[in-house]
Design an enzyme around this catalytic site. Structure first.
Site, PDB file in Angstrom:
ATOM      1  N   TYR A  11      28.413  48.794  45.795  1.00 28.53           N
ATOM      2  CA  TYR A  11      27.793  47.883  44.819  1.00 28.53           C
ATOM      3  C   TYR A  11      28.019  48.432  43.422  1.00 28.53           C
ATOM      4  CZ  TYR A  11      25.195  44.083  46.959  1.00 28.53           C
ATOM      5  OH  TYR A  11      24.867  42.910  47.555  1.00 28.53           O
ATOM      6  N   LYS A  19      47.915  32.859  43.115  1.00 24.35           N
ATOM      7  CA  LYS A  19      48.959  31.820  43.190  1.00 24.35           C
ATOM      8  C   LYS A  19      50.279  32.455  42.728  1.00 24.35           C
ATOM      9  CE  LYS A  19      45.762  27.933  42.814  1.00 24.35           C
ATOM     10  NZ  LYS A  19      44.478  28.253  42.168  1.00 24.35           N
ATOM     11  N   GLU A  42      27.025  46.418  40.160  1.00 22.31           N
ATOM     12  CA  GLU A  42      26.606  45.436  39.147  1.00 22.31           C
ATOM     13  C   GLU A  42      26.749  46.019  37.740  1.00 22.31           C
ATOM     14  OE1 GLU A  42      25.040  45.717  42.013  1.00 22.31           O
ATOM     15  OE2 GLU A  42      23.936  43.891  42.530  1.00 22.31           O
ATOM     16  N   ARG A  92      43.119  36.980  46.603  1.00 21.46           N
ATOM     17  CA  ARG A  92      42.386  35.744  46.310  1.00 21.46           C
ATOM     18  C   ARG A  92      41.244  36.083  45.359  1.00 21.46           C
ATOM     19  NH1 ARG A  92      42.844  30.923  48.389  1.00 21.46           N
ATOM     20  NH2 ARG A  92      44.755  31.661  49.327  1.00 21.46           N
ATOM     21  N   ASP A 105      43.289  26.551  31.582  1.00 24.97           N
ATOM     22  CA  ASP A 105      43.176  26.950  32.994  1.00 24.97           C
ATOM     23  C   ASP A 105      44.605  27.077  33.515  1.00 24.97           C
ATOM     24  OD1 ASP A 105      43.051  27.118  35.716  1.00 24.97           O
ATOM     25  OD2 ASP A 105      41.521  25.573  35.971  1.00 24.97           O
ATOM     26  N   THR A 141      43.317  31.901  38.605  1.00 27.53           N
ATOM     27  CA  THR A 141      43.156  32.603  39.872  1.00 27.53           C
ATOM     28  C   THR A 141      44.198  33.716  39.881  1.00 27.53           C
ATOM     29  OG1 THR A 141      44.613  30.965  40.862  1.00 27.53           O
ATOM     30  CG2 THR A 141      42.253  30.685  41.250  1.00 27.53           C
TER      31      THR A 141
END
Ligand code: DSN
Length: 425
Positions: free
Chosen positions: A46, A223, A48, A229, A193, A220
């Site tokens: 973790y 691609k 954060e 991903r 985008d 993303t």
């Protein structure tokens, strides 16, 4: 692997990917290094917060890997700042909206039917319920030129807080300078985008919106960029302390977006994916990636010509990027679902897709969308595109002939097996 049930499913998927030819323009094959980083022990941690400012202990390695991903992303896109934590493209877009807009504010974005993405204001999305989306379109479907005059009129009339350039089914390049001039006139945040063409931008075969004065790029990473991903937000402006709320100014965009991602929308970042993003960005910085990106575009152009020669009517008359949209209903009287299924049967994977102002419903639209990023990673060149176009035409002609489709499938399989997956190395 001890879980033999899942192991079998993974093996089956690997076989499908190996024996078929992947034409979905948003898919790709990652390297062994990217796969290894994704499967690494960073998944246990973790973290954060952001490097140097975390809410949990034990961050000496997560800080290093996240900072490396940030530095490489900035270098790739010539950006002032990068947030590498978005879990994917949709949350990356939502984070920009939430950083800059108040509920009810207006966004001017590309119409979904003309190539825009669901997260650019499709009525079914959460964003569309919170914000007011106005849509611009192509002026001429036969060339793909955007109607920049209408775009300007809409901007002057609706005074959008964000003008969004970007798409998921548009085969041409946008004129960012025109977007930027209009954005300046109405004092809007300029957001691009670039999920589909991020790899082409960093590979030097598509324009970088930052060169035209854009403030934010979302993308993303899986691609054309050929990483794990995930999502990524790049910004221009001054990077401040993400723990303190800054004033809402264009200069403060990097900090506003960092705060919108965490603590605004997401909790613990996925550091194993961030490690894989760092690897993929490192690969994209190498000279070989430029060769790859150029080949993607060459292959798409040859494939578009080969399809046109076989009677496929292409939206915008061809392609200038990695993506092709064919009106199969207008070409052959078969809807996109029928064609997608016929091609699935021969091992060519693509997706049905609406075309501009489609008269057919979304689940049975008039078009199919395909592209060359994955084929190119696999090693296919211009000559191979003729063969693919020919298989597509034969499958369309024989869509009800199971025997013929099975014979074509054997041909595709034998051909595909000559091209290893990059993760084999
Ligand atoms: N699903 C992606 C695509 O195929 O374009 C976008 O979300």
């Amino acid at each position: 692997m001890i879980d033999t049930v899942v192991a079998q499913m993974i093996a089956d998927e690997e076989k499908r990917q190996r024996e078929g030819l992947e034409l979905i323009p948003s898919e790709n094959y990652v390297s062994r290094d990217v796969l290894d980083a994704m499967g690494s022990i960073f998944t246990n941690k973790y973290s954060e917060g952001y490097p140097g400012r975390r809410y949990y202990g034990g961050q000496e390695n997560t800080d290093r890997v996240e900072q490396l991903a940030i530095d490489r992303a900035k270098q790739l896109f010539k950006a002032d700042h990068a947030n590498v934590q978005p879990h994917s493209g949709a949350p990356a877009n939502e984070a920009v909206y939430s950083a800059w807009l108040e509920p009810g504010d207006t966004v001017l974005a590309m119409d979904l039917g003309h190539g825009g993405h669901l997260t650019h204001g499709a009525p079914v999305t959460r964003s569309a319920k919170l914000y007011n989306f106005i849509r611009y379109k192509m002026k001429d479907i036969s060339t793909g030129e955007i109607d920049y005059e209408e775009l300007r009129e809409l901007a002057l009339k609706h005074r959008p807080k964000i003008i969004l350039a970007g798409f998921s089914a548009y085969p041409r390049e946008l004129d960012y300078a025109k977007f930027a001039a209009i954005g300046k006139e109405v004092d809007a945040l300029l957001m691009a985008d670039m999920a589909h063409i991020a790899g082409l931008i960093v590979g030097g075969v598509a324009k970088n919106p930052f060169d035209y004065g854009f403030h934010v790029i979302t993308t993303t990473t899986h691609k054309t960029l050929r990483g794990p991903r995930g999502g990524l937000i790049l910004t221009m402006g001054t990077v401040g302390n993400p723990l303190k709320a800054p004033e809402k100014t264009l200069e403060n965009i990097p900090t506003l977006i960092d705060r919108a991602i965490f603590p605004g929308m997401q909790g613990g970042p996925h550091e194993h994916i961030i490690a894989a993003k760092a690897v993929a960005f490192g690969e994209a910085l190498k000279p070989e990636f430029k060769v790859y990106a150029a080949q993607v575009v060459k292959n798409a152009s040859v494939l578009a010509d080969a399809l046109t020669a076989r009677g496929f009517k292409l939206i915008t008359g061809g392609t200038s990027n990695h993506l092709i949209l064919a009106d199969v209903y207008g070409s052959f009287g078969l809807d996109g679902k029928v064609v997608e299924e016929a091609l699935d049967k021969i091992g060519l994977t693509l997706n049905k897709n609406a075309i501009a102002d489609d008269t057919l419903p979304p689940y049975r639209p008039s078009g199919v969308r395909l592209g060359t990023p994955a084929l190119t990673t696999r090693g296919l060149k211009e000559n191979d595109m003729e063969r693919i176009a020919e298989w597509m035409k034969q499958a369309v002609d024989a869509y009800q002939d199971e025997e013929k489709l099975a014979a074509l499938h054997e041909e595709v399989k034998a051909f595909a097996l000559q091209f290893p997956l990059p993760s084999d190395n």
